[in-house]
Design an enzyme around this catalytic site. Structure first.
Site, PDB file in Angstrom:
ATOM      1  N   HIS A  86      92.235  51.488  -1.586  1.00  0.00           N
ATOM      2  CA  HIS A  86      93.493  51.845  -1.659  1.00  0.00           C
ATOM      3  C   HIS A  86      94.448  51.229  -2.377  1.00  0.00           C
ATOM      4  O   HIS A  86      95.115  51.566  -3.176  1.00  0.00           O
ATOM      5  CB  HIS A  86      93.906  52.065  -0.194  1.00  0.00           C
ATOM      6  CG  HIS A  86      93.439  53.149   0.785  1.00  0.00           C
ATOM      7  ND1 HIS A  86      93.207  54.475   0.370  1.00  0.00           N
ATOM      8  CD2 HIS A  86      92.628  53.061   2.036  1.00  0.00           C
ATOM      9  CE1 HIS A  86      92.573  55.210   1.308  1.00  0.00           C
ATOM     10  NE2 HIS A  86      92.230  54.228   2.157  1.00  0.00           N
ATOM     11  N   HIS A  90      86.860  49.213   1.753  1.00  0.00           N
ATOM     12  CA  HIS A  90      87.741  50.473   1.858  1.00  0.00           C
ATOM     13  C   HIS A  90      89.089  50.385   1.627  1.00  0.00           C
ATOM     14  O   HIS A  90      89.834  51.102   0.671  1.00  0.00           O
ATOM     15  CB  HIS A  90      87.489  50.987   3.454  1.00  0.00           C
ATOM     16  CG  HIS A  90      88.171  52.231   3.642  1.00  0.00           C
ATOM     17  ND1 HIS A  90      87.675  53.726   3.396  1.00  0.00           N
ATOM     18  CD2 HIS A  90      89.483  52.793   4.159  1.00  0.00           C
ATOM     19  CE1 HIS A  90      88.480  54.524   3.829  1.00  0.00           C
ATOM     20  NE2 HIS A  90      89.650  53.861   4.105  1.00  0.00           N
ATOM     21  N   GLU A  91      89.746  49.115   2.212  1.00  0.00           N
ATOM     22  CA  GLU A  91      91.114  49.096   2.008  1.00  0.00           C
ATOM     23  C   GLU A  91      91.681  48.721   0.711  1.00  0.00           C
ATOM     24  O   GLU A  91      92.573  48.895  -0.012  1.00  0.00           O
ATOM     25  CB  GLU A  91      91.541  48.325   3.096  1.00  0.00           C
ATOM     26  CG  GLU A  91      91.587  48.433   4.502  1.00  0.00           C
ATOM     27  CD  GLU A  91      92.164  49.982   4.774  1.00  0.00           C
ATOM     28  OE1 GLU A  91      93.256  50.377   4.060  1.00  0.00           O
ATOM     29  OE2 GLU A  91      92.025  50.633   5.648  1.00  0.00           O
TER      30      GLU A  91
END
Length: 437
Positions: A25, A21-22
């Site tokens: 980003h 997920h990170e």
């Protein structure tokens, strides 16, 4: 040891999902020329960190989340000192709104892709094992919850929400358990009867004492593995025997056989079994708990279907988005007062319990795929401090042409953090309460 395996699976699953997920980003931010100061899996205290280029990569001791620190962005770190300076070209705040929107959506997009890939891979590798509805030819066995809903043992389920039942597993589908005005159609005594699904069925099924299927296929059975030295072994039962009667009463169905053993706990019984086509009478002693000491072998014929890679991808996507659909329906029931949030919302303890104390690759990846989609859904909620909160403000900026002030964003972030901490506290407290009581 079971607890260690449970916790280990939880940490491994969350580390994979949070890390990806990170990463979504970070990669989007770097693509648009933003400076990423820190990429962290887990929260401080710090276990390990290493700086490569402009970015510090960190592993934290608390494995319940992670974060990416992007220069010039108001985030959960609440580090607003840099915002007092003039915007720099490499900062988040100096980039066009559409680029900032993609960066904030990056983690959600990666989690969705991860969920689809996991489900597609499982479908391709394992195929699909299911019980054709026609194999449940003896109907169902209804437990206490099933009987309260309106089922009777022996009912044959022929449709769910008016759609003909093809796979028995569809009885437990989210459309049936979470749908509004959902109902089952059963054949009973030659007639068709509709059974309405109560709005709080999922609450009942989540109770510790009743965490089981409310109906199961009724089945005949054979004697399976016999425990050495058990009453079954002493009685002369053999693997492959078919039980016909107990004390002269028909006992070919396993649910009937179990009930008779319970009624005769601690007593001597007479059984008639079929062995190699011949009837044989045997005497056996039932122990005080109503057992003889063997494992039954159900006589159900499951079907297996294999899928090509091309077939697996859309099926994986369907399963993945089905998780999001189930979450939306679940939240709808909570908001309508049809479901109890204390039984519908779980935290890390409940997730670890679902993973279980036995490691199985299929189960691990199935649950991890589900959690990836749940993480995507939860992060898309329009709550400040979540990705969805940032998306909400950026969408407003793109549509209106006006950017919210840094002061507004900072205060919104504080409110969002309070909401998230309250939700996390509730989930953890609820986990502890449900586990103890």
């Amino acid at each position: 040891m079971d607890i260690v395996i449970m916790v280990g699976q939880l940490i491994l699953g969350l580390t994979i999902l949070v890390g990806l997920h990170e990463l979504g980003h970070m990669l989007a931010a770097k693509w648009f020329g933003m400076r990423v100061e820190k990429y962290a899996i887990g929260f401080p205290p710090k276990i390990f960190s290493k700086k490569f280029g402009e970015t510090e990569y960190m592993l934290g001791m608390i494995p319940l989340g992670g974060f990416v620190k992007i220069s010039g962005m108001v985030d959960e770190s609440m580090d607003t000192e840099a915002l007092k300076q003039e915007p720099q070209p490499w900062e988040f705040r100096s980039k066009p709104a559409w680029q900032r929107l993609i960066v904030m959506m990056g983690g959600i997009i990666v989690n969705v892709i991860t969920g689809i890939v996991i489900y597609a891979a499982l479908t391709y590798h394992y195929g699909e094992s299911y019980l054709p509805a026609k194999e449940a030819r003896y109907g169902v066995v209804a437990n206490e919850i099933g009987q309260e809903i309106g089922f009777q043992t022996g009912d044959k389920i022929v449709a769910v929400n008016g759609k003909e039942l093809e796979k028995f597993e569809d009885v437990y589908s989210m459309d049936a358990l979470l749908g509004r005005n959902a109902y089952y159609t059963v054949e009973r005594d030659g007639k068709r009867v509709n059974i309405q699904v109560p709005a709080n069925l999922m609450d009942r099924l989540s109770d510790k004492e009743e965490r089981m299927f409310f109906v199961q296929p009724r089945q005949t059975f054979q004697i399976g593995e016999i425990q050495a030295g058990s009453n079954a072994a002493k009685a002369g039962l053999q693997t492959g025997d078919h039980v016909l009667t107990v004390n002269g009463q028909d006992a070919k169905f396993f649910d009937v056989f179990q009930k008779m053993l319970q009624q005769n706990a601690g007593k001597q019984i007479t059984m008639q079994v079929e062995r190699e086509g011949k009837p044989i009478k045997l005497g056996a002693k039932v122990d005080s708990e109503g057992h003889l000491g063997f494992f039954p072998k159900p006589m159900l014929n499951y079907a297996t279907r294999d899928y090509s890679l091309g077939e697996s991808i859309p099926l994986g996507a369907e399963q993945a988005f089905g998780v999001i659909s189930a979450n939306i329906k679940g939240f709808g029931k909570i908001f309508r007062g049809e479901a109890d949030p204390t039984k519908s919302i779980g935290g890390p303890i409940k997730i670890a319990q679902i993973y279980g104390g036995h490691f199985d690759w299929f189960k691990f990846w199935s649950l991890t795929g589900m959690l990836s989609m749940v993480l995507a859904f939860m992060n898309f909620l329009p709550i400040p401090a979540l990705d969805g909160g940032h998306v909400m403000f950026l969408t407003y900026e793109i549509v209106s042409g006006r950017k919210p002030s840094d002061n507004f964003l900072e205060n919104a972030q504080k409110v969002g953090m309070v909401i998230l901490l309250c939700l996390m506290g509730f989930a953890i407290f609820n986990d502890v309460f449900q586990t103890i009581f």
